[in-house]
Design an enzyme around this catalytic site. Sequence first.
Site, PDB file in Angstrom:
ATOM      1  N   ASP A  33      36.903  57.714   6.999  1.00 44.19           N
ATOM      2  CA  ASP A  33      36.945  59.097   7.492  1.00 44.19           C
ATOM      3  C   ASP A  33      35.891  59.913   6.751  1.00 44.19           C
ATOM      4  O   ASP A  33      35.740  59.810   5.536  1.00 44.19           O
ATOM      5  CB  ASP A  33      38.342  59.700   7.280  1.00 44.19           C
TER       6      ASP A  33
ATOM      7  N   ALA B 151      38.158  58.666  15.052  1.00 41.68           N
ATOM      8  CA  ALA B 151      37.215  59.657  14.514  1.00 41.68           C
ATOM      9  C   ALA B 151      36.548  60.425  15.644  1.00 41.68           C
ATOM     10  O   ALA B 151      35.996  59.835  16.565  1.00 41.68           O
ATOM     11  CB  ALA B 151      36.151  58.967  13.663  1.00 41.68           C
TER      12      ALA B 151
ATOM     13  N   THR C  19      41.140  60.980  25.482  1.00 41.99           N
ATOM     14  CA  THR C  19      41.930  62.132  25.902  1.00 41.99           C
ATOM     15  C   THR C  19      42.019  62.250  27.425  1.00 41.99           C
ATOM     16  O   THR C  19      41.130  61.762  28.129  1.00 41.99           O
ATOM     17  CB  THR C  19      41.282  63.417  25.333  1.00 41.99           C
ATOM     18  N   ASP C  20      43.038  62.942  27.897  1.00 41.46           N
ATOM     19  CA  ASP C  20      43.145  63.216  29.344  1.00 41.46           C
ATOM     20  C   ASP C  20      42.119  64.249  29.792  1.00 41.46           C
ATOM     21  O   ASP C  20      41.897  64.418  30.992  1.00 41.46           O
ATOM     22  CB  ASP C  20      44.567  63.681  29.712  1.00 41.46           C
ATOM     23  N   GLU C  21      41.487  64.941  28.825  1.00 39.23           N
ATOM     24  CA  GLU C  21      40.569  66.023  29.204  1.00 39.23           C
ATOM     25  C   GLU C  21      39.327  65.489  29.913  1.00 39.23           C
ATOM     26  O   GLU C  21      38.613  66.247  30.566  1.00 39.23           O
ATOM     27  CB  GLU C  21      40.213  66.862  27.975  1.00 39.23           C
TER      28      GLU C  21
ATOM     29  N   TYR D 279      45.480  82.855  25.352  1.00 40.21           N
ATOM     30  CA  TYR D 279      44.247  83.021  26.132  1.00 40.21           C
ATOM     31  C   TYR D 279      44.564  83.354  27.594  1.00 40.21           C
ATOM     32  O   TYR D 279      45.413  82.689  28.219  1.00 40.21           O
ATOM     33  CB  TYR D 279      43.423  81.728  26.139  1.00 40.21           C
TER      34      TYR D 279
ATOM     35  N   ILE E  11      31.200  57.449  10.897  1.00 43.55           N
ATOM     36  CA  ILE E  11      31.126  56.332  11.860  1.00 43.55           C
ATOM     37  C   ILE E  11      29.697  56.136  12.371  1.00 43.55           C
ATOM     38  O   ILE E  11      29.401  55.119  12.981  1.00 43.55           O
ATOM     39  CB  ILE E  11      32.090  56.481  13.077  1.00 43.55           C
TER      40      ILE E  11
ATOM     41  N   ASN F 159      47.937  66.190  25.442  1.00 41.82           N
ATOM     42  CA  ASN F 159      47.971  66.982  24.204  1.00 41.82           C
ATOM     43  C   ASN F 159      49.079  66.504  23.272  1.00 41.82           C
ATOM     44  O   ASN F 159      50.238  66.420  23.685  1.00 41.82           O
ATOM     45  CB  ASN F 159      48.236  68.450  24.521  1.00 41.82           C
TER      46      ASN F 159
ATOM     47  N   TYR G 189      33.420  69.286  24.481  1.00 45.55           N
ATOM     48  CA  TYR G 189      34.313  68.283  23.877  1.00 45.55           C
ATOM     49  C   TYR G 189      34.644  67.172  24.867  1.00 45.55           C
ATOM     50  O   TYR G 189      34.442  65.993  24.589  1.00 45.55           O
ATOM     51  CB  TYR G 189      35.613  68.952  23.382  1.00 45.55           C
TER      52      TYR G 189
ATOM     53  N   LEU H  70      35.925  63.053   6.349  1.00 47.38           N
ATOM     54  CA  LEU H  70      36.545  64.248   5.757  1.00 47.38           C
ATOM     55  C   LEU H  70      35.775  65.505   6.129  1.00 47.38           C
ATOM     56  O   LEU H  70      35.246  66.221   5.272  1.00 47.38           O
ATOM     57  CB  LEU H  70      36.705  64.105   4.227  1.00 47.38           C
TER      58      LEU H  70
ATOM     59  N   LYS I  29      33.658  63.155  24.869  1.00 45.56           N
ATOM     60  CA  LYS I  29      34.667  62.072  24.887  1.00 45.56           C
ATOM     61  C   LYS I  29      34.460  61.182  26.114  1.00 45.56           C
ATOM     62  O   LYS I  29      34.594  59.951  26.042  1.00 45.56           O
ATOM     63  CB  LYS I  29      36.090  62.637  24.881  1.00 45.56           C
TER      64      LYS I  29
HETATM   65  P1  NAD Z   1      41.359  65.700  14.174  1.00 49.53           P
HETATM   66  O1  NAD Z   1      40.225  66.646  14.418  1.00 49.53           O
HETATM   67  O2  NAD Z   1      42.622  66.201  13.577  1.00 49.53           O
HETATM   68  O3  NAD Z   1      40.864  64.493  13.244  1.00 49.53           O
HETATM   69  C1  NAD Z   1      39.633  63.873  13.400  1.00 49.53           C
HETATM   70  C2  NAD Z   1      39.349  63.058  12.140  1.00 49.53           C
HETATM   71  O4  NAD Z   1      38.087  62.388  12.314  1.00 49.53           O
HETATM   72  C3  NAD Z   1      39.223  63.919  10.884  1.00 49.53           C
HETATM   73  O5  NAD Z   1      39.931  63.320   9.829  1.00 49.53           O
HETATM   74  C4  NAD Z   1      37.731  63.936  10.595  1.00 49.53           C
HETATM   75  O6  NAD Z   1      37.415  64.053   9.223  1.00 49.53           O
HETATM   76  C5  NAD Z   1      37.317  62.577  11.143  1.00 49.53           C
HETATM   77  N1  NAD Z   1      35.892  62.531  11.543  1.00 49.53           N
HETATM   78  C6  NAD Z   1      35.216  63.462  12.262  1.00 49.53           C
HETATM   79  N2  NAD Z   1      33.928  63.065  12.407  1.00 49.53           N
HETATM   80  C7  NAD Z   1      33.817  61.865  11.786  1.00 49.53           C
HETATM   81  C8  NAD Z   1      32.753  60.939  11.608  1.00 49.53           C
HETATM   82  N3  NAD Z   1      31.524  61.210  12.104  1.00 49.53           N
HETATM   83  N4  NAD Z   1      32.982  59.801  10.939  1.00 49.53           N
HETATM   84  C9  NAD Z   1      34.213  59.534  10.426  1.00 49.53           C
HETATM   85  N5  NAD Z   1      35.255  60.368  10.541  1.00 49.53           N
HETATM   86  C10 NAD Z   1      35.063  61.530  11.226  1.00 49.53           C
HETATM   87  O7  NAD Z   1      41.629  65.014  15.592  1.00 49.53           O
HETATM   88  P2  NAD Z   1      42.969  64.406  16.190  1.00 49.53           P
HETATM   89  O8  NAD Z   1      43.681  65.469  16.932  1.00 49.53           O
HETATM   90  O9  NAD Z   1      43.674  63.644  15.144  1.00 49.53           O
HETATM   91  O10 NAD Z   1      42.362  63.416  17.280  1.00 49.53           O
HETATM   92  C11 NAD Z   1      42.091  62.054  16.964  1.00 49.53           C
HETATM   93  C12 NAD Z   1      41.526  61.374  18.201  1.00 49.53           C
HETATM   94  O11 NAD Z   1      42.462  61.467  19.265  1.00 49.53           O
HETATM   95  C13 NAD Z   1      40.241  62.011  18.716  1.00 49.53           C
HETATM   96  O12 NAD Z   1      39.385  60.989  19.155  1.00 49.53           O
HETATM   97  C14 NAD Z   1      40.692  62.861  19.888  1.00 49.53           C
HETATM   98  O13 NAD Z   1      39.663  63.002  20.856  1.00 49.53           O
HETATM   99  C15 NAD Z   1      41.846  62.047  20.399  1.00 49.53           C
HETATM  100  N6  NAD Z   1      42.915  62.790  21.104  1.00 49.53           N
HETATM  101  C16 NAD Z   1      43.463  63.903  20.537  1.00 49.53           C
HETATM  102  C17 NAD Z   1      44.494  64.569  21.196  1.00 49.53           C
HETATM  103  C18 NAD Z   1      45.176  65.769  20.586  1.00 49.53           C
HETATM  104  O14 NAD Z   1      46.005  66.398  21.260  1.00 49.53           O
HETATM  105  N7  NAD Z   1      44.922  66.119  19.330  1.00 49.53           N
HETATM  106  C19 NAD Z   1      44.946  64.098  22.438  1.00 49.53           C
HETATM  107  C20 NAD Z   1      44.339  62.953  22.985  1.00 49.53           C
HETATM  108  C21 NAD Z   1      43.337  62.307  22.293  1.00 49.53           C
HETATM  109  P1  TYD Z   2      44.418  73.473  22.193  1.00 54.64           P
HETATM  110  O1  TYD Z   2      45.555  73.260  21.251  1.00 54.64           O
HETATM  111  O2  TYD Z   2      43.128  73.998  21.654  1.00 54.64           O
HETATM  112  O3  TYD Z   2      44.211  72.104  22.991  1.00 54.64           O
HETATM  113  P2  TYD Z   2      43.273  71.771  24.270  1.00 54.64           P
HETATM  114  O4  TYD Z   2      42.323  72.892  24.503  1.00 54.64           O
HETATM  115  O5  TYD Z   2      42.564  70.530  23.823  1.00 54.64           O
HETATM  116  O6  TYD Z   2      44.226  71.549  25.411  1.00 54.64           O
HETATM  117  O7  TYD Z   2      44.896  74.468  23.324  1.00 54.64           O
HETATM  118  C1  TYD Z   2      46.022  74.191  24.130  1.00 54.64           C
HETATM  119  C2  TYD Z   2      46.140  75.295  25.155  1.00 54.64           C
HETATM  120  O8  TYD Z   2      46.451  76.516  24.488  1.00 54.64           O
HETATM  121  C3  TYD Z   2      44.835  75.541  25.896  1.00 54.64           C
HETATM  122  O9  TYD Z   2      45.140  75.846  27.254  1.00 54.64           O
HETATM  123  C4  TYD Z   2      44.242  76.741  25.208  1.00 54.64           C
HETATM  124  C5  TYD Z   2      45.454  77.527  24.734  1.00 54.64           C
HETATM  125  N1  TYD Z   2      45.282  78.288  23.483  1.00 54.64           N
HETATM  126  C6  TYD Z   2      45.655  79.640  23.441  1.00 54.64           C
HETATM  127  O10 TYD Z   2      46.135  80.214  24.443  1.00 54.64           O
HETATM  128  N2  TYD Z   2      45.500  80.318  22.274  1.00 54.64           N
HETATM  129  C7  TYD Z   2      44.958  79.733  21.158  1.00 54.64           C
HETATM  130  O11 TYD Z   2      44.802  80.440  20.119  1.00 54.64           O
HETATM  131  C8  TYD Z   2      44.609  78.348  21.206  1.00 54.64           C
HETATM  132  C9  TYD Z   2      44.039  77.650  19.996  1.00 54.64           C
HETATM  133  C10 TYD Z   2      44.793  77.667  22.395  1.00 54.64           C
END
Ligand code: NAD
Ligand code: TYD
Length: 355
Positions: A31, A80, A132-134, A215, A58, A187, A158, A33, A162
Amino acid sequence: MILVTGGAGFIGANFVLDWLAVGDEPVVNLDKLTYAGNLHNLDSLQGDASHVFVQGDIGDRTLLDRLLAEHQPRAVINFAAESHVDRSIHGPEDFIQTNVVGTFRLLEAVRHYWQALPATQKEAFRFLHVSTDEVYGSLAPAAAAFTEEHNYEPNSPYSASKAASDHLVRAWHHTYGLPVLTTNCSNNYGPLHFPEKLIPLMIVNALAGKSLPVYGDGMQIRDWLYVKDHCSAIRRVLQAGRLGETYNVGGWNEKPNIDIVNTVCALLDELRPRSDGQSYTTQITYVTDRPGHDRRYAIDARKLERELGWKPAETFETGIRKTVQWYLDHPEWVAQVQSGAYREWVQKQYEGAAA
Ligand code: NAD
Ligand code: TYD
């Protein structure tokens, strides 16, 4: 031994903790960090020889070659990424670097490592890409949930980055035969979630007496999955997923954002009532909408259930209660992640944003 990237972030750290809790196969955790990576997420593994943490990128091919040669993992799981849509709008460059170029470098390092493995290890090897589903874009109100066959229509920097990484992973399978698996999850929410995302931001702002920024009209829909259910899905896909396949992961929990915010407020009203007796909902403020804001996401997770028998363990009601309770129980974690850099982000993103 498995190699996990991004294992100090939200989902990666939950995955590493759960992996070592349910089995004894060691993990190398690479990671960078960034602001989102937090070694305190892994504090409970201090002194545990089955967890080897390496700070690095990475995109660093030399480091990757060394780690793969040294640890000989039987699988690589790529978490990552730069993960926050709003940050990708302010500054897409890091998203292209890590999510696209970084994934490419990782795939190349893994391909060379994999190609040189002895036949039996080569056959057993897996590269699992967490996505992600996005990538599927935004759904109309009455449209059916995303299946794995849905077109890729990413709308934010983003999701576009992805989507690009998913395509690279697919191509490395078709062209080179790399044994890949891809998961596209909805999410997530749960413990260790960085408070820039909706649910943890609402919890920490509510407790700090700050406004709860919704929002636009707050009627955007997301499909929420408790993070530990995502982790169990990834373990299952790693174990039994068909090579080259993608699996959508979700828990059939579509909710408008305003309902999420109201639910968080209701739980806080119950578990940590405000001293003035008022509801936390009085802190809700509607702010300017996110540019290009996707209106609705919804995951059809039937393939994962049908082929691999996976189902989520939590309902939204049980998961969100656990999550709010976790934040109430871990004020020191919240204080620690709200560093100077965090405060700068909040100021940049929300200052003057009142609708
Ligand atoms: P996060 O932002 O909390 O964590 C990302 C981690 O990757 C961090 O620890 C960061 O230090 C590390 N990182 C960033 N760039 C790096 C690099 N170049 N090399 C090595 N490490 C690096 O993200 P998360 O929410 O834990 O998401 C993890 C994965 O899951 C991502 O690929 C994201 O697209 C995917 N994902 C997230 C969600 C969600 O709701 N959070 C949903 C579906 C998929
Ligand atoms: P987020 O947690 O940023 O996830 P994603 O954009 O990847 O779905 O946001 C979730 C939803 O909440 C998204 O529709 C945007 C909205 N949102 C707010 O309304 N207020 C906020 O301050 C944030 C961070 C998100």
